[in-house]
Design a protein around this motif. Structure first.
Motif, PDB file in Angstrom:
ATOM      1  N   SER A  64       0.909  -1.442   0.005  1.00 48.23           N
ATOM      2  CA  SER A  64      -0.130  -0.016  -0.139  1.00 48.23           C
ATOM      3  C   SER A  64       0.726   1.241   0.248  1.00 48.23           C
ATOM      4  O   SER A  64       0.450   2.329  -0.497  1.00 48.23           O
ATOM      5  CB  SER A  64      -0.948  -0.079   1.289  1.00 48.23           C
ATOM      6  OG  SER A  64      -0.251  -0.044   2.304  1.00 48.23           O
ATOM      7  N   ARG A  67       1.122   3.361  -3.311  1.00 54.25           N
ATOM      8  CA  ARG A  67       0.318   4.507  -3.755  1.00 54.25           C
ATOM      9  C   ARG A  67       0.756   5.979  -3.278  1.00 54.25           C
ATOM     10  O   ARG A  67       0.280   6.765  -3.815  1.00 54.25           O
ATOM     11  CB  ARG A  67      -1.026   4.292  -3.123  1.00 54.25           C
ATOM     12  CG  ARG A  67      -1.672   2.873  -3.534  1.00 54.25           C
ATOM     13  CD  ARG A  67      -3.134   2.761  -2.944  1.00 54.25           C
ATOM     14  NE  ARG A  67      -3.909   3.701  -3.506  1.00 54.25           N
ATOM     15  CZ  ARG A  67      -5.220   3.950  -2.953  1.00 54.25           C
ATOM     16  NH1 ARG A  67      -5.553   3.134  -1.711  1.00 54.25           N
ATOM     17  NH2 ARG A  67      -6.078   4.598  -3.343  1.00 54.25           N
ATOM     18  N   TYR A 118      -2.424  -2.444  -8.989  1.00 48.11           N
ATOM     19  CA  TYR A 118      -3.775  -2.810  -8.306  1.00 48.11           C
ATOM     20  C   TYR A 118      -4.539  -3.543  -9.422  1.00 48.11           C
ATOM     21  O   TYR A 118      -5.372  -4.344  -9.091  1.00 48.11           O
ATOM     22  CB  TYR A 118      -4.278  -1.535  -7.793  1.00 48.11           C
ATOM     23  CG  TYR A 118      -3.628  -1.292  -6.490  1.00 48.11           C
ATOM     24  CD1 TYR A 118      -3.972  -2.145  -5.232  1.00 48.11           C
ATOM     25  CD2 TYR A 118      -2.730  -0.228  -6.135  1.00 48.11           C
ATOM     26  CE1 TYR A 118      -3.256  -2.013  -3.949  1.00 48.11           C
ATOM     27  CE2 TYR A 118      -2.265  -0.085  -5.001  1.00 48.11           C
ATOM     28  CZ  TYR A 118      -2.317  -0.636  -3.961  1.00 48.11           C
ATOM     29  OH  TYR A 118      -1.776  -0.634  -2.618  1.00 48.11           O
ATOM     30  N   ARG A 126      -7.658   2.018  -8.137  1.00 54.66           N
ATOM     31  CA  ARG A 126      -6.889   2.482  -6.956  1.00 54.66           C
ATOM     32  C   ARG A 126      -5.745   3.177  -7.341  1.00 54.66           C
ATOM     33  O   ARG A 126      -4.493   2.653  -7.681  1.00 54.66           O
ATOM     34  CB  ARG A 126      -6.501   1.239  -6.036  1.00 54.66           C
ATOM     35  CG  ARG A 126      -7.720   0.549  -5.343  1.00 54.66           C
ATOM     36  CD  ARG A 126      -7.211   0.076  -4.152  1.00 54.66           C
ATOM     37  NE  ARG A 126      -8.404  -0.539  -3.553  1.00 54.66           N
ATOM     38  CZ  ARG A 126      -8.036  -1.219  -2.266  1.00 54.66           C
ATOM     39  NH1 ARG A 126      -7.157  -1.623  -1.704  1.00 54.66           N
ATOM     40  NH2 ARG A 126      -9.216  -1.682  -1.730  1.00 54.66           N
TER      41      ARG A 126
END
Length: 175
Positions: A64, A67, A118, A126
């Motif tokens: 994550s 991102r 993603y 995303r």
């Protein structure tokens, strides 16, 4: 003698008219519903990586952090950007310039990598999360320019934060 009868008034049953009370109660109900709705906080949720003790309190292996892109704005049109978290960045902090070959290209590359990553995982839509941190020395034009770049690159998840970590302050002073 004439029949003298007194005319008596007929007593009516007392009635209370509740029409006004019903109107007032409906107005009060509407007032409290509207004020309750208006008093709710409007916040934007920011998806940050899960906490992990192995890397400065945040997870650097969860995926994550891919991102997150942080953009530091400083005086004299200086931009420093890094991917991930500064404690364990995915890409080393680097200076970029404004324009299509500078920050726009960085943001586009980040958005493309994030969307592809993603989409391959089966989680479409995303995109990147951009954290914009203008310093006290940066000017308003720089902030407007970076927000224009967000619109050009179609990044819809970004946040403007005015708090610098000590490491970010050192990074700005060094560059």
């Amino acid at each position: 003698m004439e029949n003298s009868k007194k005319v008596r008034s007929k007593k009516l049953d007392p009635r209370v008219d509740l029409t006004a009370m019903v109107s007032v109660s409906f107005l009060l109900i509407i007032f409290f519903m509207v004020t309750t709705e208006l008093s709710k906080q409007k916040i934007m949720s920011l998806s940050l990586p899960e906490k992990d003790i192995s890397c400065g309190g945040f997870g650097c292996s969860s995926g994550s952090e891919l991102r997150i892109q942080t953009v530091l704005l400083d005086e004299n049109d200086k931009i420093i950007t890094y991917s991930g978290l500064l404690e364990c960045p995915l890409e080393a902090p680097k200076k970029v310039k404004y324009g299509k070959d500078g920050i726009r290209k960085e943001l586009q590359n980040k958005q493309i990598k994030t969307l592809k990553y993603y989409a391959d995982m089966g989680l479409p839509h995303r995109g990147s999360i951009i954290i914009i941190k203008p310093s006290e020395k940066s000017n308003f034009k720089n902030l407007v320019d970076i927000l224009d770049e967000m619109a050009i690159v179609n990044i819809d998840t970004y946040s403007i934060v005015n708090e610098f970590t000590p490491e970010e302050s050192k990074l700005l002073a060094k560059n």
